[in-house]
Design a protein around this motif. Structure first.
Motif, mmCIF file in Angstrom:
data_model
loop_
_atom_site.group_PDB
_atom_site.id
_atom_site.type_symbol
_atom_site.label_atom_id
_atom_site.label_comp_id
_atom_site.label_asym_id
_atom_site.label_seq_id
_atom_site.Cartn_x
_atom_site.Cartn_y
_atom_site.Cartn_z
ATOM 1 N N PRO A 99 0.854 -1.190 0.000
ATOM 2 C CA PRO A 99 0.000 0.000 0.000
ATOM 3 C C PRO A 99 0.890 1.240 0.000
ATOM 4 C CG PRO A 99 -0.165 -1.203 2.100
ATOM 5 C CD PRO A 99 0.792 -1.967 1.239
ATOM 6 N N HIS A 100 0.380 2.372 -0.511
ATOM 7 C CA HIS A 100 1.233 3.557 -0.553
ATOM 8 C C HIS A 100 1.642 3.969 0.859
ATOM 9 C CE1 HIS A 100 3.127 7.240 -1.659
ATOM 10 N NE2 HIS A 100 2.376 7.874 -0.773
ATOM 11 N N SER A 101 0.703 3.819 1.793
ATOM 12 C CA SER A 101 1.088 4.132 3.173
ATOM 13 C C SER A 101 0.515 3.077 4.116
ATOM 14 C CB SER A 101 0.619 5.528 3.562
ATOM 15 O OG SER A 101 -0.773 5.555 3.584
ATOM 16 N N PHE A 102 1.240 2.793 5.147
ATOM 17 C CA PHE A 102 0.763 1.849 6.151
ATOM 18 C C PHE A 102 1.448 2.103 7.496
ATOM 19 C CE2 PHE A 102 4.366 -0.397 4.155
ATOM 20 C CZ PHE A 102 5.014 -1.027 5.222
ATOM 21 N N LEU B 229 6.720 1.199 16.468
ATOM 22 C CA LEU B 229 5.581 1.556 15.632
ATOM 23 C C LEU B 229 6.086 2.558 14.589
ATOM 24 C CD1 LEU B 229 2.559 0.841 15.752
ATOM 25 C CD2 LEU B 229 2.251 2.754 17.332
ATOM 26 N N TYR B 230 5.818 2.270 13.323
ATOM 27 C CA TYR B 230 6.312 3.138 12.249
ATOM 28 C C TYR B 230 5.172 3.623 11.376
ATOM 29 C CZ TYR B 230 10.830 0.993 13.287
ATOM 30 O OH TYR B 230 11.953 0.558 13.911
ATOM 31 N N ARG C 236 9.390 6.722 2.613
ATOM 32 C CA ARG C 236 9.729 7.398 3.877
ATOM 33 C C ARG C 236 9.211 6.620 5.084
ATOM 34 N NH1 ARG C 236 6.876 11.990 3.796
ATOM 35 N NH2 ARG C 236 5.844 11.484 5.758
ATOM 36 N N VAL C 237 10.109 6.330 6.010
ATOM 37 C CA VAL C 237 9.725 5.604 7.220
ATOM 38 C C VAL C 237 9.946 6.517 8.429
ATOM 39 C CG1 VAL C 237 10.199 3.586 8.672
ATOM 40 C CG2 VAL C 237 10.412 3.393 6.194
ATOM 41 N N LEU D 110 16.215 3.531 12.347
ATOM 42 C CA LEU D 110 15.681 3.338 10.992
ATOM 43 C C LEU D 110 15.499 4.714 10.354
ATOM 44 C CD1 LEU D 110 14.760 1.393 8.899
ATOM 45 C CD2 LEU D 110 12.609 1.119 10.075
ATOM 46 N N GLY D 111 16.072 4.879 9.172
ATOM 47 C CA GLY D 111 15.951 6.152 8.495
ATOM 48 C C GLY D 111 16.969 7.182 8.974
#
Ligand code: KG4
Ligand code: ZN
Length: 355
Positions: free
Chosen positions: A130-133, A145-146, A152-153, A348-349
């Protein structure tokens, strides 16, 4: 063809994925020597990775029916994890990519878990992302939780103390279960029919979305001590399967119920703040049976589409590392095999910071 190596802790893992994200082969060699110590011994882990690599990479190539010359991308876990273990896998990956003259990708371990629910365990291509989740990663080292939006994360919350799997392992150790105790504690808690009589409070961190497992763990250890003082058997390591006493099972079930309820509480809060359509749950502790029963109920009642990692891919594996690398590769991203470094701590990121 992406070949990935995952050696962040005690499992030596290798996998090959094709360009559509099909898992052609994925093998994990677990190190049993640590069981005698009740936890991971870093020095033993690093040495065993070196010994495990030749047979495991041979097995993966032969199962996938590919040759070294068929590999287009090599990936390896860069962190976080045990530095010695990471260095073995990352150095192998860098050397292979350099020798094969193919792109190299250093992958964040949690990025691997994060996208793992979208892999197929039936030999098919990966599912559409999905584009965002919202991603919930629950493992032995992390409870995070991300928010994932395209590439982008963003980290929304993490544990302030113990990780969920870690708290299960510590309870398991206290009652004499082999390491890691998480799956055994889960199985024992399942022996209770119905709800536990005693309800442990769901840990809160004020209004924050953060997690905390240390207080719940201490409360559970105190209850176990209480049982022991009352003459109950709490050392179940030696008892035959299924012979755990009911008062102990009650305590374990209460602990598990509060541990899982905390995850759902944070999802509730996040949903109230900012409703979302897709939720991906992954990590070793995503194999927890109560979580696997409760999460679909939660998702249904909120109209959220749930992507729950397959139990086979919940614990550490290299297929998830290969998949994260494939997603980077499609965006044209790679790392110089002469520069990539391993980091025991790595957000992360974020850019890595030396030990
Ligand atoms: O993702 P993973 O393989 O390694 C890390 O990155 O940490 O997760 C391993 C963790 C261990 O703490 C293990 O006890 C826990 O996942 N785990 C479980 C269950 N199965 C594995 N925790 C609770 N219930 C389970 N069924
Ligand atoms: Zn992991």
């Amino acid at each position: 063809m992406t070949l990935a190596i995952e050696t962040s802790c005690d499992d030596t893992a290798c996998a090959v994925l094709d360009g559509a994200g099909r898992i052609l082969a994925s093998e994990v060699s677990s190190q049993l020597s640590h069981q005698a110590y009740g936890g991971i011994v870093p020095e033993i882990a690093s040495r065993e990775h070196l010994q495990n690599w030749p047979p495991i990479s041979d097995a993966v190539l032969s199962k996938a029916d590919v040759d070294w010359k068929d590999i287009d991308v090599v990936a390896a876990t860069q962190g976080p994890g045990l530095i010695g273990s990471l260095l073995v896998g990352l150095s192998l990956g860098k050397a292979l990519a350099y020798a094969l003259r193919v792109p190299f990708k250093a992958v964040h371990h949690l990025e691997g878990h994060l996208y793992s629910p979208f892999l197929s365990v039936e030999g098919g291509p990966h599912l559409e992302l999905p584009h965002s989740f919202v991603g919930l990663v629950v493992s032995g080292g992390h409870t995070c939780l991300y928010d994932v939006s395209g590439p982008r994360v963003t980290t929304l919350a993490q544990t302030r103390d113990d990780a969920m799997g870690e708290s299960f392992d510590k309870i398991g150790k206290r009652i004499g279960l082999p390491f890691p105790g998480g799956p055994h504690v889960d199985t024992l808690a399942d022996a209770l029919e119905g709800l536990p009589k005693k309800r442990f409070k769901v840990p809160l961190c004020g209004d924050s979305l953060d997690f905390s497992y240390s207080g719940l763990k201490t409360r559970t250890l105190k209850e176990i001590e209480h049982l022991e003082r009352a003459g109950e058997c709490v050392e179940i390591g030696d008892l035959p399967r299924g012979a755990a006493p009911m008062p102990l099972i009650e305590v374990l079930a209460s602990f598990r119920a509060a541990a899982v309820a905390q995850l759902l509480d944070r999802l509730d809060r996040l949903y109230r703040l900012d409703p979302f359509e897709h939720l991906a749950i992954s990590g070793g502790a995503a194999a927890n049976r109560l979580l696997r029963r409760r999460a679909p109920e939660w998702a249904r009642s909120h109209g959220v589409e749930l992507h729950l990692v397959a139990p086979e891919l919940s614990s550490d594996n290299a297929a998830m590392i290969a998949f994260a690398a494939l997603l980077h590769h499609r965006r044209g991203e790679s790392d110089d095999p002469r520069d990539a470094e391993a980091f025991s701590r790595l957000g992360l990121g974020e850019a890595g910071s030396p030990l």
